[in-house]
Design a protein around this motif. Sequence first.
Motif, PDB file in Angstrom:
ATOM      1  N   TYR A 133      39.427  49.810  42.880  1.00  0.00           N
ATOM      2  CA  TYR A 133      38.810  48.908  41.652  1.00  0.00           C
ATOM      3  C   TYR A 133      38.153  47.594  42.335  1.00  0.00           C
ATOM      4  N   CYS A 135      36.406  43.801  41.435  1.00  0.00           N
ATOM      5  CA  CYS A 135      35.924  42.952  40.345  1.00  0.00           C
ATOM      6  C   CYS A 135      34.589  42.757  40.509  1.00  0.00           C
ATOM      7  N   GLN A 180      33.973  49.619  39.360  1.00  0.00           N
ATOM      8  CA  GLN A 180      33.694  48.196  39.447  1.00  0.00           C
ATOM      9  C   GLN A 180      33.130  47.698  38.057  1.00  0.00           C
ATOM     10  N   ASN A 181      33.396  46.727  37.445  1.00  0.00           N
ATOM     11  CA  ASN A 181      33.231  46.111  36.051  1.00  0.00           C
ATOM     12  C   ASN A 181      32.163  45.482  35.992  1.00  0.00           C
ATOM     13  N   THR A 206      31.702  42.182  33.371  1.00  0.00           N
ATOM     14  CA  THR A 206      32.141  41.138  32.381  1.00  0.00           C
ATOM     15  C   THR A 206      30.978  40.616  31.453  1.00  0.00           C
ATOM     16  N   GLU A 223      40.936  41.665  30.686  1.00  0.00           N
ATOM     17  CA  GLU A 223      39.611  42.648  30.781  1.00  0.00           C
ATOM     18  C   GLU A 223      40.028  43.487  32.074  1.00  0.00           C
ATOM     19  N   CYS A 224      40.231  42.975  33.124  1.00  0.00           N
ATOM     20  CA  CYS A 224      40.230  43.758  34.272  1.00  0.00           C
ATOM     21  C   CYS A 224      41.768  44.508  34.437  1.00  0.00           C
ATOM     22  N   HIS A 241      42.604  47.124  45.448  1.00  0.00           N
ATOM     23  CA  HIS A 241      41.832  45.973  44.708  1.00  0.00           C
ATOM     24  C   HIS A 241      41.125  45.189  45.418  1.00  0.00           C
ATOM     25  N   HIS A 244      43.365  37.144  39.937  1.00  0.00           N
ATOM     26  CA  HIS A 244      43.957  38.130  40.414  1.00  0.00           C
ATOM     27  C   HIS A 244      45.272  38.117  40.357  1.00  0.00           C
ATOM     28  N   GLU A 282      45.981  38.740  36.742  1.00  0.00           N
ATOM     29  CA  GLU A 282      46.212  40.434  36.319  1.00  0.00           C
ATOM     30  C   GLU A 282      47.352  41.160  36.953  1.00  0.00           C
TER      31      GLU A 282
END
Length: 491
Positions: A27, A29, A66-67, A69, A212-213, A228, A239, A242
């Motif tokens: 994952y 960010c 990968q997200n 935002t 969100e993450c 990560h 992080h 998270e």
Amino acid sequence: MQLRLTNTLNGRIEDFHPIKPGKVSIYCCGVTVYDLCHLGHARSYIVWDVLRRYLTWIGYEVTFVQNFTDIDDKILKKAKEEGSTMQIVSERNIQEFHKDMDSLGIIKPDRMPKATKCLDPIRNLIKELQSKGVAYSIDGDVYFSVMKHTNYGKLSGRDLSQQQQNADGRIKESEEAKKQHPFDFALWKSAKPEEPSFPSPWGQGRPGWHIECSAMVKEELGETIDIHLGGADLIFPHHENEIAQSESLTGKQLANFWLHNGMVNVGGQKMSKSLNNFTTIRALLNQGISPMTLRLFVLQAHYRKPLDFTHEALNAASKGWEGLNKALSLNINHGEELGWTNDYLKTNNNLNSKIDLAEEDKMFRLAMNDDLNTSGGLSVIFELARPLRTLANRLEHGEANQLSEGEKRVFYQKWVSLIELAKVLGFKPEKIINSKPQQVNEESILQAIEDRKKAKSNKDYSKADSIREDLRRLGIELIDKSGGITEWIKK
């Protein structure tokens, strides 16, 4: 030749072993999509692209998530300035993100979830945290209680007693009074007038940044993942928070490996808009900087160390890429002279080499297995390219008829090996473009200002920003004044 990586979780270089043999879950960010990507993004995503390529090359099946935002104060501020909406701003910048990443040769992630499309998992995660007693709600806001998480600070090494107040950075002072502890951070933010919001058990609002993450990792990859990724600026608080959220919920480790890349400096100073040294990827490419030059520049430094951006360093990378590209492009520029026809490629591609390239392969793997030492990997590639560059120079002087068939075969095998190793670092042959800054005159500056005005009137703010950045990199600073007047000065 075991792959070893520096784990931010304990600061040690550790042997990498995935949770499931042969498979790696990652994952990364992603960006907050309020503007064009900058040089720091380029560094981060080039490095993690190489990590993914290398893991795949040594035989792992990699799932890379990968997200985006697409809910954030910065996006809302941009939308308000433009007189548009959060969705318009975010979707436009998502498209621009893909353009920049494609230009740099970065492989698209397997999945790219958006915060706005993950609201149910986010709300469910917050409800579960509340039920476990580690989150509380006040007037429609929901906060995570850091004092309820005994391991808070294990990633960043920070102690709660030493941390500054308002560490989140995205919670305003007016909200501090609501919290039970100054370091508690928002999981859900109550709706504000004239801002987009979404329904929840706590009323209309929107999720906090960190939750969100946590929700997307769990939704896309599960409770514990292999790796990560992110920039060093995300270690705290993002992080750290998270980890607190996810591990309070599951009781399991969120990620076995945390990898962070170093920051980008410009001329020895931290890159910042306030210092007028902020550089977007688009601005660099629009100046004629080769994408592969930028990739080479990034990979010359170890990913964990700071990277200092200077024109001298970029010009040196440009010269280095020009030589490497000459070797990589042998089949394009001199394939006919070498007799490297399609039939030749088919016949010889699978033949055993008459030269021993096992040493080059071994040295490349040794470098990359040593905490992704791309500088060492580049050394192997440049050494392999050296005789091929010499060959290209000979061919440019008409010496093709002096080569025996045996020599051509040897050069071909070296070239095949070079192509393979270069591909692991994401290099592909391209036309070399002069990376020296362009010279501008007053007429061209005025035309650029006019083009920018037209772009803004058409609400093409991405183009307008790009024009400003192009001029800035050429030493021209624009000053917008009232009445739609734009003046310029030479820095």
